[in-house]
Write an enzyme that holds these catalytic residues in place. Structure first.
Site, PDB file in Angstrom:
ATOM      1  N   LYS A 197       0.842  -1.201   0.000  1.00 52.45           N
ATOM      2  CA  LYS A 197       0.000   0.000   0.000  1.00 52.45           C
ATOM      3  C   LYS A 197       0.880   1.255   0.000  1.00 52.45           C
ATOM      4  O   LYS A 197       2.082   1.180   0.306  1.00 52.45           O
ATOM      5  CB  LYS A 197      -0.929  -0.027   1.210  1.00 52.45           C
ATOM      6  CG  LYS A 197      -0.216  -0.053   2.554  1.00 52.45           C
ATOM      7  CD  LYS A 197      -1.153  -0.470   3.686  1.00 52.45           C
ATOM      8  CE  LYS A 197      -0.431  -0.434   5.018  1.00 52.45           C
ATOM      9  NZ  LYS A 197      -1.242  -1.005   6.104  1.00 52.45           N
ATOM     10  N   ARG A 231     -10.545  -0.624  14.362  1.00 55.46           N
ATOM     11  CA  ARG A 231     -10.507   0.129  13.096  1.00 55.46           C
ATOM     12  C   ARG A 231     -11.516  -0.421  12.096  1.00 55.46           C
ATOM     13  O   ARG A 231     -12.228   0.314  11.454  1.00 55.46           O
ATOM     14  CB  ARG A 231      -9.087   0.093  12.527  1.00 55.46           C
ATOM     15  CG  ARG A 231      -8.890   0.908  11.275  1.00 55.46           C
ATOM     16  CD  ARG A 231      -7.433   1.083  10.922  1.00 55.46           C
ATOM     17  NE  ARG A 231      -6.788  -0.155  10.507  1.00 55.46           N
ATOM     18  CZ  ARG A 231      -5.524  -0.224  10.082  1.00 55.46           C
ATOM     19  NH1 ARG A 231      -4.788   0.883  10.023  1.00 55.46           N
ATOM     20  NH2 ARG A 231      -4.997  -1.378   9.724  1.00 55.46           N
ATOM     21  N   TYR A 240      14.305  30.395   7.848  1.00 56.60           N
ATOM     22  CA  TYR A 240      13.117  31.068   8.387  1.00 56.60           C
ATOM     23  C   TYR A 240      13.125  31.063   9.907  1.00 56.60           C
ATOM     24  O   TYR A 240      13.535  30.078  10.526  1.00 56.60           O
ATOM     25  CB  TYR A 240      11.848  30.364   7.909  1.00 56.60           C
ATOM     26  CG  TYR A 240      11.596  30.499   6.424  1.00 56.60           C
ATOM     27  CD1 TYR A 240      11.330  31.740   5.857  1.00 56.60           C
ATOM     28  CD2 TYR A 240      11.616  29.389   5.599  1.00 56.60           C
ATOM     29  CE1 TYR A 240      11.077  31.862   4.491  1.00 56.60           C
ATOM     30  CE2 TYR A 240      11.366  29.497   4.239  1.00 56.60           C
ATOM     31  CZ  TYR A 240      11.101  30.745   3.692  1.00 56.60           C
ATOM     32  OH  TYR A 240      10.864  30.851   2.348  1.00 56.60           O
ATOM     33  N   MET A 288      10.830  24.561   2.095  1.00 54.05           N
ATOM     34  CA  MET A 288      10.053  23.718   1.182  1.00 54.05           C
ATOM     35  C   MET A 288      10.948  22.919   0.221  1.00 54.05           C
ATOM     36  O   MET A 288      10.698  21.734  -0.016  1.00 54.05           O
ATOM     37  CB  MET A 288       9.060  24.571   0.383  1.00 54.05           C
ATOM     38  CG  MET A 288       8.091  23.725  -0.436  1.00 54.05           C
ATOM     39  SD  MET A 288       6.995  24.679  -1.478  1.00 54.05           S
ATOM     40  CE  MET A 288       5.929  25.463  -0.276  1.00 54.05           C
TER      41      MET A 288
HETATM   42  C1  LIG Z   1      -0.366  -1.928   6.747  1.00 59.19           C
HETATM   43  C2  LIG Z   1      -0.895  -3.206   7.225  1.00 59.19           C
HETATM   44  C3  LIG Z   1      -0.037  -4.288   7.453  1.00 59.19           C
HETATM   45  C4  LIG Z   1       1.466  -4.193   7.350  1.00 59.19           C
HETATM   46  O1  LIG Z   1       1.976  -3.651   8.549  1.00 59.19           O
HETATM   47  P1  LIG Z   1       3.552  -3.554   8.813  1.00 59.19           P
HETATM   48  O2  LIG Z   1       3.634  -3.124  10.226  1.00 59.19           O
HETATM   49  O3  LIG Z   1       4.076  -2.500   7.896  1.00 59.19           O
HETATM   50  O4  LIG Z   1       4.128  -4.879   8.563  1.00 59.19           O
HETATM   51  C5  LIG Z   1      -0.611  -5.496   7.813  1.00 59.19           C
HETATM   52  N1  LIG Z   1      -1.945  -5.638   7.959  1.00 59.19           N
HETATM   53  C6  LIG Z   1      -2.795  -4.604   7.768  1.00 59.19           C
HETATM   54  C7  LIG Z   1      -4.246  -4.822   7.941  1.00 59.19           C
HETATM   55  C8  LIG Z   1      -2.304  -3.350   7.417  1.00 59.19           C
HETATM   56  O5  LIG Z   1      -3.146  -2.344   7.254  1.00 59.19           O
END
Ligand SMILES: *Cc1c(COP(=O)(O)O)cnc(C)c1O
Length: 372
Positions: A41, A136, A262, A311
């Site tokens: 992802k 979640r 800055y 930036m």
């Molecule tokens: C992102 C994610 C993972 C991977 O987690 P890591 O800590 O990066 O290994 C596994 N399961 C779910 C549901 C996730 O959202």
């Protein structure tokens, strides 16, 4: 993927061998029959999803993505692999998800019914997400049997896997063990009632590293594949996949009392050589690193960041590197000589986590293959 670094202001060098090495270390750590889902992802944690999928498609059983768009992005590349969409789909995304042949997760009966309606004669396979403490998504653990039974009444839907997620696999082993124990009982119950047929998955990187014998059928590994371990004890086994670099664009002398960047938060304490470097917060070099002891590497020497990150540019003290010249390579993340800046170091100094360091690396940063 670019092939030459010479004209870039900031770029990331990616090492395929390191990626495969980290996967091999994971496999070695787990029982032989455990399958691996490479979580790709967020543009493969900023590493470039095409590059990662091409490198791993023959090496893992599954890919995990966050949403439909990400699934579509890798569909043609990863045709030999199953693709799990880890997050809930929006109602209008469900049809495309089923058509694409991706596996959705469901948390409630409303989602189940919607997918069943799209399943047609062949039926759609979904994974039942169970909330065993993450809070979640997923059906709450004590209601999972009831939901799975209700799903059995739906033609057009099959539960082809069951998963849960660990919120503290790198922070609280007692809780994690209890959580996995409860989930295992639930899975046994679902199994004894023939309410699903397919893989059971629980563990992210921290889970797989900390509790390899609890992995069930499949682990969902993200961060550790990219070379950062969420549990310190495993770090030495892993190799960083990504090095992030920029270049010196100017070198100037600055007299005592002059100020840098800055806010004028940094005052030159004694005559110094200061280099301007071609990276900034718009590239993902966090502004939270300002005045927090961050360092970059030039000629293998740690050079302190001066004042605030802007930036597009940062300023660093190069007094200790008298031979530095314009155009020279600056390592923001990675190794040079015997010094290394890790994602953990940048994360600690900017009060975040390596996941955010990687995913924050911006679009202006050209991804390219490392030259070995
Ligand atoms: C992102 C994610 C993972 C991977 O987690 P890591 O800590 O990066 O290994 C596994 N399961 C779910 C549901 C996730 O959202």
């Amino acid at each position: 993927m670019a092939s030459s670094q010479t004209s870039f202001r900031t770029w990331a060098e990616l090492d395929k061998d390191a990626l495969r090495h980290n996967l091999a270390e994971l496999r070695r750590h787990l029982s032989e029959q455990v399958q691996v889902m490479a979580v790709v992802k967020a543009n493969a944690y900023g590493h470039g999803v095409e590059w990662v999928v091409r490198a791993l498609r023959g090496e893992v059983e599954w890919f995990g993505v966050a949403n439909l768009e990400e699934a579509k992005e890798i569909a043609s590349l990863a045709s030999g692999n199953a693709i799990l969409v880890l997050g809930p789909a929006l109602p209008e995304e469900r049809a495309a998800l089923v058509e694409g042949g991706f596996t959705p997760v469901i948390s409630d009966f409303e989602e189940a019914r919607a997918y069943a309606a799209l399943g047609g004669k062949a039926g759609v396979g979904v994974h039942l997400a169970v909330d065993s403490g993450m809070g979640r998504l997923g059906v709450w653990e004590t209601e999972a049997v009831e939901l799975a039974k209700a799903c059995q009444t739906l033609r057009g839907l099959r539960i082809t896997g069951v998963g849960t997620h660990l919120p503290v696999a790198d922070e609280d082993d007692d809780y994690t063990l209890q959580q996995m124990g409860r989930f295992r009982s639930l899975v046994n119950e679902l199994r004894s009632m023939h309410l699903f047929d397919g893989p059971v998955h629980i563990e992210n990187s921290a889970g797989a590293i900390g509790f390899p014998s609890d992995a069930e059928d499949l682990v969902r590994a993200g961060l550790m594949l990219y070379g950062a371990s969420p549990r310190a004890e495993f770090q030495e086994k892993l190799l960083p996949v990504l090095q992030w670099k920029a270049r010196v664009t100017l070198v100037r002398s600055m007299a005592t009392g002059r100020t840098v960047s800055y806010g004028r938060t940094f005052v030159i304490p004694q005559a110094s050589r200061v280099a301007t470097v071609s990276v900034g917060y718009a590239d993902g070099y966090s502004r939270h690193l300002s005045n927090r002891g961050a360092e970059v590497l030039i000629q293998g020497i740690r050079c302190p960041l001066l004042g605030r990150v802007t930036m597009d540019q940062i300023m660093v003290d190069v007094t200790a590197v008298p031979s530095v010249v314009v155009g020279e390579e600056v390592v923001l993340l990675g190794r040079q000589g015997d010094q290394e800046v890790t994602a953990w170091e940048l994360a600690r100094k900017s009060e975040t986590i390596p996941w955010e360091i990687f995913t924050g690396i911006g679009r202006r940063v050209i991804r390219m293959n490392a030259v070995r």
